[in-house]
Design a protein around this motif. Structure first.
Motif, short mmCIF file in Angstrom:
data_model
loop_
_atom_site.label_atom_id
_atom_site.label_comp_id
_atom_site.label_asym_id
_atom_site.label_seq_id
_atom_site.Cartn_x
_atom_site.Cartn_y
_atom_site.Cartn_z
N ILE A 94 0.88 -1.18 0.08
CA ILE A 94 -0.09 0.17 0.14
C ILE A 94 0.82 1.37 -0.24
O ILE A 94 1.48 1.53 1.14
CB ILE A 94 -0.98 0.15 1.09
CG1 ILE A 94 -1.65 -1.42 1.28
CG2 ILE A 94 -1.87 1.07 1.21
CD1 ILE A 94 -2.35 -1.57 2.79
N ASP A 95 0.93 1.83 -1.03
CA ASP A 95 1.99 3.00 -1.33
C ASP A 95 1.35 4.34 -1.15
O ASP A 95 0.11 4.54 -1.16
CB ASP A 95 2.47 2.78 -2.74
CG ASP A 95 4.03 3.31 -2.90
OD1 ASP A 95 4.66 3.63 -1.87
OD2 ASP A 95 4.52 3.20 -3.95
N GLU A 96 1.97 5.22 -0.90
CA GLU A 96 1.73 6.70 -1.19
C GLU A 96 0.82 7.10 -0.29
O GLU A 96 0.09 8.00 -0.56
CB GLU A 96 1.64 7.07 -2.44
CG GLU A 96 3.15 7.21 -3.12
CD GLU A 96 3.29 6.36 -4.41
OE1 GLU A 96 2.14 5.71 -4.77
OE2 GLU A 96 4.09 6.63 -5.12
N THR A 138 3.48 -1.05 3.54
CA THR A 138 2.62 0.07 3.74
C THR A 138 3.77 1.22 3.99
O THR A 138 4.93 0.96 4.27
CB THR A 138 1.61 -0.05 5.15
OG1 THR A 138 0.98 1.27 4.83
CG2 THR A 138 2.35 -0.02 6.32
N ARG A 139 3.20 2.29 3.43
CA ARG A 139 4.10 3.44 3.65
C ARG A 139 3.82 4.37 4.81
O ARG A 139 4.23 5.17 5.17
CB ARG A 139 4.35 4.44 2.46
CG ARG A 139 5.14 3.67 1.60
CD ARG A 139 6.63 4.66 0.93
NE ARG A 139 6.40 5.96 0.82
CZ ARG A 139 6.43 6.68 -0.23
NH1 ARG A 139 7.16 5.77 -1.42
NH2 ARG A 139 6.35 7.81 -0.42
N ALA A 140 2.35 4.16 5.25
CA ALA A 140 1.91 5.02 6.39
C ALA A 140 1.24 4.08 7.49
O ALA A 140 0.67 3.24 7.23
CB ALA A 140 0.99 5.90 5.80
N ILE A 188 6.70 -1.37 7.24
CA ILE A 188 6.84 -0.14 6.52
C ILE A 188 8.18 -0.03 5.70
O ILE A 188 9.24 -0.75 6.05
CB ILE A 188 6.89 1.03 7.69
CG1 ILE A 188 5.49 1.18 8.31
CG2 ILE A 188 7.06 2.40 6.94
CD1 ILE A 188 5.26 1.95 9.48
N TYR A 189 8.35 0.65 4.70
CA TYR A 189 9.40 0.77 3.85
C TYR A 189 9.45 2.29 3.25
O TYR A 189 8.35 2.93 3.46
CB TYR A 189 9.18 -0.12 2.66
CG TYR A 189 7.98 0.07 1.75
CD1 TYR A 189 6.80 -0.08 2.15
CD2 TYR A 189 8.27 1.11 0.60
CE1 TYR A 189 5.56 0.30 1.44
CE2 TYR A 189 7.35 1.40 -0.04
CZ TYR A 189 5.97 1.19 0.20
OH TYR A 189 4.98 1.54 -0.34
N ASN A 190 10.51 2.69 2.61
CA ASN A 190 10.19 4.01 2.08
C ASN A 190 11.36 4.31 1.17
O ASN A 190 12.07 3.36 0.52
CB ASN A 190 10.36 5.16 3.07
CG ASN A 190 11.83 5.41 3.54
OD1 ASN A 190 12.87 4.83 3.19
ND2 ASN A 190 11.82 6.15 4.79
N ASP A 191 11.32 5.49 0.33
CA ASP A 191 12.19 5.78 -0.67
C ASP A 191 13.58 6.11 -0.28
O ASP A 191 14.33 6.55 -1.03
CB ASP A 191 11.61 6.78 -1.67
CG ASP A 191 10.52 6.19 -2.45
OD1 ASP A 191 10.33 5.00 -2.58
OD2 ASP A 191 9.73 6.95 -3.07
N TYR A 192 13.79 6.80 1.11
CA TYR A 192 14.86 7.42 1.44
C TYR A 192 15.79 5.78 1.68
O TYR A 192 15.41 5.13 1.41
CB TYR A 192 14.56 7.56 3.03
CG TYR A 192 15.68 8.27 3.72
CD1 TYR A 192 16.24 9.49 3.45
CD2 TYR A 192 16.30 7.54 4.85
CE1 TYR A 192 16.95 10.24 4.30
CE2 TYR A 192 17.17 8.18 5.44
CZ TYR A 192 17.67 9.40 5.35
OH TYR A 192 18.71 10.06 6.18
N ALA A 214 13.26 -4.24 -6.87
CA ALA A 214 13.88 -3.82 -8.31
C ALA A 214 12.84 -3.06 -9.19
O ALA A 214 13.09 -3.10 -10.40
CB ALA A 214 14.22 -5.24 -8.87
N TRP A 215 11.80 -2.48 -8.44
CA TRP A 215 10.82 -1.76 -9.31
C TRP A 215 11.42 -0.87 -10.44
O TRP A 215 11.00 -0.60 -11.70
CB TRP A 215 9.84 -1.01 -8.61
CG TRP A 215 10.43 0.35 -8.05
CD1 TRP A 215 10.99 0.58 -6.88
CD2 TRP A 215 9.95 1.69 -8.71
NE1 TRP A 215 11.28 1.67 -6.71
CE2 TRP A 215 10.68 2.38 -7.72
CE3 TRP A 215 9.34 1.97 -9.54
CZ2 TRP A 215 10.62 3.83 -7.92
CZ3 TRP A 215 9.54 3.33 -10.03
CH2 TRP A 215 10.10 4.33 -9.23
N ALA A 216 12.31 -0.28 -10.13
CA ALA A 216 12.95 0.70 -11.06
C ALA A 216 14.29 0.23 -11.63
O ALA A 216 14.55 0.61 -12.72
CB ALA A 216 13.15 2.16 -10.13
#
Ligand code: GAL
Length: 715
Positions: A359-361, A412-414, A426-430, A480-482
């Motif tokens: 569950i992103d963003e 989840t991001r939140a 939880i995970y993130n882009d940092y 590896a999404w990007a």
């Protein structure tokens, strides 16, 4: 006139004195008290998480007296806010206050706790702004409001303080402190009322256990959730994903679930939530093909609905005033919204065997999310909705899987308070590796799970170091999404990466047992050292020097130990980061042993290690009992029977329970589970002997035990 002015001054100072408004604590559960100030709002993190306290397990924790000092806590309504004040003692340390990435001890900090993407400073804007702090004096305070709660954790100094800082002359006293001593935590809640909970404990770990048990006990993931997961590039087709799974198999790398990124949908950002029939002509067959290989499927989503989604029209009346990426934002608190999502997700995903979501963003980055002034049909405003949105989506999806009697485990991001039992990490882009490990430490104080996901790296050394820590976290994930990275992307370290991934698979019984402890006893699976008995570390305090180039008001903070942690009861993980060949490890009291060799490394000391690149440094507590299985490429299935190798470290006698169940359903809640007893005792000649009592139960999946005495072998 002058008289009047004087009187009003007296009145102001009287009404500002929070001590005049003691909180009235009422017992809520064993070792837990609640106080209410004003009229609390209906929607709070705990109400959204719909917590179901584990009362029996709380009673089992034993007696915990009301922390006497906290009788001095106070609360009142003032200036359209709730003001709260809790006493602090000298030398008291505080932990928690959201998912922080740079610091572990939080005394002396100010935070405005709000759900957001972590932006590089521990200021309260984070993925899980849990308004809960834990004191090393054995209590914790939780403020339950879906608001931006501002916390001054040992900052504010009142003129009527019982223990005020002394006035010092900076001209003549070199140890003048830029941050004068404060004897309280002061909190403001911008609402007409709030609930406050107080958790007691004989030490900080017990406080955290009470918090987690109050929130329903920690999550027990399905066994497959503890294997390895790969997230594939966003535009991969069904065939490319199946090929990827085959590559893992052929190259001998374990894989338990695979994550599909936005491109599995016909439309993303905003989302249709339906399969792209070009890349996935037969989604049901695709999911089944993976399942036949014992690999589960996880789908990326964010909640924002595209006009190309079949639920768009029906859900439109129940959405907020603002859009996100031109997608509508459903009011998740409304049952009708939940039903619309459920219907579509059931038909498109759960019904064909999808095992979980990412569950992103739901966290933030203000530039794309709704503003504070957003309004939602339920009457909630932007601020409150933001604090609970991620939590609500977790809860909603968790219910769907529970209804199918199927455990899930996703991302989840939140998140927020009350999330301990929710099956999300939880995970993130940092992407700062060291800070990712600090987040692991901090996750343990606030009832959430965190993964330091690996995505890409500049060097093979960095890649290996990141993959090593991922394998010692609640979710072993390569995202590896990007970049399309594979575990073997850096051939120089491909074997070492494989080795640590397989080690994780070998440790599954230990990991699963550790999560069972989270569930039944509230013990977080990953723990900051500060929750470990016998851990004392006091480093030099820094003080503000007279300097115009450095910050002349720099605070006196004790140095944190933020780069090592416990995984379960026995394993201390001390990762290295790219560029490092040596590091210090702070060992709590008691003997500690090298995981790989069984050799004694120290006792209550700070050791310096130079372990080489190939392995992640791991140490085991004296008496540590570590059950392991053969290295498998997939997590065991529910009818598999496996042999156990049980390692013992050190010289201490010990006995542990090893938990097991079907690893997939919630039947364990009805008693469909079993426990073995693994004991090590000295015989009459003083030689350690291992005995195992394995239950005769179809819920126990290990059929024999080989004991390995690691330290004896090392001698
Ligand atoms: C980001 C997320 C990434 C990836 C990406 C896909 O928000 O953090 O892990 O899922 O979206 O667009």
């Amino acid at each position: 006139m002058r008289y009047c002015f004087f009187l009003s001054l007296i009145f102001v100072s009287y009404s500002l004195s929070a001590q005049e408004n003691p909180l009235s604590w009422k017992k809520e559960a064993p070792g837990i008290w609640k106080a209410v100030v004003g009229v609390p709002e209906n929607v709070t993190p705990l109400s959204v998480a719909d917590i179901q306290p584990k009362i029996q397990a709380l009673s089992k924790l034993g007696h915990a007296a009301f922390p006497g000092n906290l009788r001095q806590s106070a609360g009142e309504l003032f200036d359209k806010k709730v003001l709260l004040r809790f006493p602090l003692e000298r030398e008291e340390q505080l932990f928690g206050l959201g998912l922080n990435f740079k610091s572990v001890q939080q005394r002396g900090t100010i935070k405005e706790l709000q759900v957001d993407h972590y932006g590089g400073s521990d200021n309260g804007r984070t993925h899980a702004p849990v308004a809960f702090y834990v004191s090393n004096r054995g209590y914790g305070v939780l403020v339950n409001a879906a608001r931006r709660i501002k916390v001054y954790a040992g900052i504010a100094v009142r003129k009527d303080s019982k223990d005020p800082p002394s006035e010092m002359n900076r001209n003549t006293q070199p140890d003048w402190d830029p941050q004068p001593y404060s004897d309280a935590v002061e909190i403001t809640v911008p609402a007409a009322g709030t609930e406050v909970y107080l958790f007691a404990g004989n030490n900080a770990l017990e406080v955290v256990q009470r918090y987690n048990l109050f929130c329903g006990g920690g999550v027990l993931p399905p066994k497959w959730g503890l294997g390895f997961t790969q997230r594939t590039p966003t535009l991969f087709s069904d065939q490319q994903i199946v090929d990827e799974a085959n590559d893992f198999e052929q190259n001998g790398y374990p894989l338990s679930f695979i994550g599909l990124e936005p491109g599995w949908q016909s439309y993303s950002y905003p989302n249709s939530f339906v399969w792209d029939r070009g890349r996935f002509p037969e989604p049901g067959k695709f999911v089944k093909k993976l399942l036949d290989k014992n690999i589960r499927t996880n789908l990326w989503i964010n909640p924002y609905v595209s006009s190309h989604s079949p639920i768009y029209k029906d859900i439109l009346p129940y959405t907020g005033t603002h859009t996100v990426w031109a997608g509508i934002v459903p009011d998740l608190t409304l049952p009708v919204v939940q039903a619309l999502y459920k219907n579509l997700f059931q038909q498109q995903h759960l019904g064909i065997g999808v095992a979980g979501y990412k569950i992103d963003e739901t966290d933030g980055y203000d530039v794309w999310l709704w503003p504070d002034g957003a309004k939602f049909p339920s009457g909630l405003g932007g601020e409150q909705m933001r604090q609970i949105y991620g939590l609500q989506f977790q809860k909603m999806t968790e219910r769907w899987f529970r209804e199918k009697n199927q455990r899930t485990y996703g991302l989840t991001r939140a998140s927020n308070s009350g999330a301990s039992s929710l099956p999300y990490v939880i995970y993130n882009d940092y992407y700062n590796h060291r800070d990712f490990i600090t987040a692991l430490c901090n996750s343990s104080f606030i009832g959430i799970l965190w993964t330091p996901e690996a995505r890409s790296s500049r060097t093979s050394e960095e890649w290996l170091r990141r993959m090593q820590t991922v394998c010692f976290s609640p979710m072993a994930m390569l995202n590896a999404w990007a970049d399309g990275t594979k575990p073997w992307t850096f051939p120089e370290v491909a074997e070492e990466v494989k080795e640590v991934m397989l080690l994780r698979m070998q440790l599954l019984p230990y990991l699963y047992n550790t999560f069972a402890q989270y569930h039944f006893e509230g013990k977080p699976p990953v723990r900051a050292m500060n929750l470990e008995e016998g851990f004392f570390y006091k480093a030099e305090a820094r003080r503000g020097n007279l300097s115009s180039s450095d910050n002349p008001y720099e605070m006196a903070i004790q140095q944190d130990i933020r780069d090592q942690y416990m995984l379960g009861d026995y394993i201390l993980v001390a990762p290295l980061f790219a560029g490092e060949t040596t590091r210090k490890v702070v060992l709590p009291e008691g003997n500690w042993y090298d995981f790989y060799t069984g050799q004694l490394v120290g006792n209550g000391s700070v050791i310096e290690i130079s372990p080489g690149l190939s392995k992640i440094p791991l140490f085991v507590k004296d008496g540590g009992i570590i059950p392991m299985i053969p290295a498998l490429l997939h997590t065991p299935q529910k009818n598999d029977l496996l042999p156990l190798t049980v390692r013992h470290y050190g010289a201490a006698e010990n006995s542990v329970q090893l938990y097991d169940d079907d690893g997939e359903t919630f039947n364990y809640e009805k008693g469909d589970c079993a426990r073995a007893t693994l004991s090590v005792k000295k015989d009459k000649n003083g030689v350690l002997k291992g005995t195992s009592v394995l239950p005769k139960s179809k819920f126990f999946h290990y059929n024999k035990v080989d004991w390995v005495f690691m330290t004896r072998q090392a001698l």
